[in-house]
Write a protein that holds these residues in place. Structure first.
Motif, PDB file in Angstrom:
ATOM      1  N   ARG A 299       0.787  -1.081  -0.106  1.00  0.00           N
ATOM      2  CA  ARG A 299       0.049  -0.090   0.149  1.00  0.00           C
ATOM      3  C   ARG A 299       0.791   1.243   0.017  1.00  0.00           C
ATOM      4  N   ALA A 300       1.884   1.138   0.632  1.00  0.00           N
ATOM      5  CA  ALA A 300       2.767   2.461   0.919  1.00  0.00           C
ATOM      6  C   ALA A 300       3.979   2.334  -0.001  1.00  0.00           C
TER       7      ALA A 300
ATOM      8  N   GLY B 122     -14.957  -7.638   5.614  1.00  0.00           N
ATOM      9  CA  GLY B 122     -14.452  -6.717   6.765  1.00  0.00           C
ATOM     10  C   GLY B 122     -13.542  -5.353   6.008  1.00  0.00           C
ATOM     11  N   GLU B 123     -13.131  -4.567   6.955  1.00  0.00           N
ATOM     12  CA  GLU B 123     -12.257  -3.281   6.472  1.00  0.00           C
ATOM     13  C   GLU B 123     -11.029  -3.838   5.725  1.00  0.00           C
ATOM     14  N   ARG B 124     -10.669  -2.797   4.763  1.00  0.00           N
ATOM     15  CA  ARG B 124      -9.341  -3.036   4.142  1.00  0.00           C
ATOM     16  C   ARG B 124      -8.069  -3.132   5.172  1.00  0.00           C
ATOM     17  N   GLN B 125      -8.144  -2.116   6.125  1.00  0.00           N
ATOM     18  CA  GLN B 125      -7.131  -2.174   7.113  1.00  0.00           C
ATOM     19  C   GLN B 125      -6.972  -3.228   7.812  1.00  0.00           C
ATOM     20  N   PHE B 126      -7.954  -3.834   8.530  1.00  0.00           N
ATOM     21  CA  PHE B 126      -8.018  -5.184   9.141  1.00  0.00           C
ATOM     22  C   PHE B 126      -7.336  -6.225   8.231  1.00  0.00           C
ATOM     23  N   ASN B 127      -7.919  -6.230   7.058  1.00  0.00           N
ATOM     24  CA  ASN B 127      -7.385  -7.240   6.094  1.00  0.00           C
ATOM     25  C   ASN B 127      -6.084  -7.324   5.702  1.00  0.00           C
TER      26      ASN B 127
ATOM     27  N   LEU C  39      -0.891  -9.697   7.053  1.00  0.00           N
ATOM     28  CA  LEU C  39       0.562  -9.457   7.610  1.00  0.00           C
ATOM     29  C   LEU C  39       0.882 -10.464   8.594  1.00  0.00           C
ATOM     30  N   GLU C  40      -0.200 -10.519   9.776  1.00  0.00           N
ATOM     31  CA  GLU C  40      -0.158 -11.459  10.881  1.00  0.00           C
ATOM     32  C   GLU C  40       0.210 -12.892  10.247  1.00  0.00           C
ATOM     33  N   ARG C  41      -0.769 -13.247   9.192  1.00  0.00           N
ATOM     34  CA  ARG C  41      -0.602 -14.565   8.628  1.00  0.00           C
ATOM     35  C   ARG C  41       0.557 -15.159   8.295  1.00  0.00           C
TER      36      ARG C  41
ATOM     37  N   ILE D  96      14.109 -13.469   4.956  1.00  0.00           N
ATOM     38  CA  ILE D  96      12.833 -13.960   4.724  1.00  0.00           C
ATOM     39  C   ILE D  96      12.046 -12.599   4.257  1.00  0.00           C
ATOM     40  N   PHE D  97      11.477 -12.739   3.321  1.00  0.00           N
ATOM     41  CA  PHE D  97      10.780 -11.503   2.499  1.00  0.00           C
ATOM     42  C   PHE D  97       9.152 -11.840   2.874  1.00  0.00           C
ATOM     43  N   ILE D  98       8.460 -10.839   3.273  1.00  0.00           N
ATOM     44  CA  ILE D  98       6.914 -11.094   3.448  1.00  0.00           C
ATOM     45  C   ILE D  98       6.475  -9.757   2.662  1.00  0.00           C
ATOM     46  N   ILE D  99       5.351 -10.480   1.922  1.00  0.00           N
ATOM     47  CA  ILE D  99       4.334  -9.426   1.075  1.00  0.00           C
ATOM     48  C   ILE D  99       3.087  -9.669   1.437  1.00  0.00           C
ATOM     49  N   PRO D 100       2.524  -8.814   2.341  1.00  0.00           N
ATOM     50  CA  PRO D 100       0.988  -8.811   2.653  1.00  0.00           C
ATOM     51  C   PRO D 100       0.257  -8.097   1.744  1.00  0.00           C
ATOM     52  N   LEU D 101      -0.722  -8.967   1.143  1.00  0.00           N
ATOM     53  CA  LEU D 101      -1.469  -8.459   0.121  1.00  0.00           C
ATOM     54  C   LEU D 101      -2.960  -7.981   0.523  1.00  0.00           C
ATOM     55  N   GLY D 102      -3.252  -8.338   1.618  1.00  0.00           N
ATOM     56  CA  GLY D 102      -4.568  -8.088   2.277  1.00  0.00           C
ATOM     57  C   GLY D 102      -5.549  -8.839   1.391  1.00  0.00           C
TER      58      GLY D 102
END
Length: 183
Positions: free
Chosen positions: A7-8, A124-129, A134-136, A151-157
């Protein structure tokens, strides 16, 4: 652990880089910047230049196309390892499946890097997702990633889903190996 925020369009490196101080010619102590640190910074910059593509929901939904995009953009060979599915609103999954992947990964060289891509459904809300994805991804990365250099993480929401289908509540794990052809 490096988190790429789609997102950012920013990177958050959560590991402490080790810089040991050395005595500089002017008599002051300064951190020694190693060639490994420079290579890591270059690799992160390369990731950032392709982040919009790696954050593409339609691309991430097709593992073969996602692997192809990663291999074209980065100097790595990519191997799909596994997907982990989650209950609605949960950031925890069955440890039995994770242990199976841990055993498989323990036989692999620790020079390899992992890419962990988290996602969620559209409930649910976009921010929550986004936070949930990210938590998953963090949950899976912490469970399987001890033996890996990076380790690289990409949270797609929920960007990849339009409904409540369970297949969007998942984390995909890819192994990245340096590709000598690009060096």
């Amino acid at each position: 652990m490096t988190i790429f925020d789609c997102r950012a369009a920013v990177v958050d490196t959560q590991t402490q880089r080790k810089n040991r101080p050395v005595l500089h010619y002017d008599g002051t102590w300064r951190p020694l910047i190693t060639s490994q640190a420079i290579a890591a910074a270059r690799f992160e910059r390369l990731w950032m230049s392709h982040l919009p593509e790696f954050c593409s929901a339609s691309l991430a939904n097709d593992s073969a196309r996602y692997i192809n995009a990663l291999e074209k953009a980065l100097p790595v060979n990519v191997r799909y390892m596994n997907s982990f599915y989650f209950a609605l609103g949960s950031s925890r999954t069955n440890d039995e499946h994770i242990h199976s992947l841990q055993r498989q990964l323990s036989e692999i060289s620790n020079d390899a890097q992992l890419l962990v891509v988290g996602s969620s459904d559209a409930i649910g809300e976009r921010q929550f997702n986004h936070e949930l994805s990210l938590e998953r991804a963090r949950f899976v990365a912490k469970k399987i990633g001890d033996a890996f250099s990076q380790i690289f993480i990409i949270p797609l929401g929920s960007s990849m889903s339009s409904g409540i289908q369970p297949q969007y509540r998942r984390v995909d794990v890819y192994m990245l190996n340096n590709d000598d052809r690009h060096i």
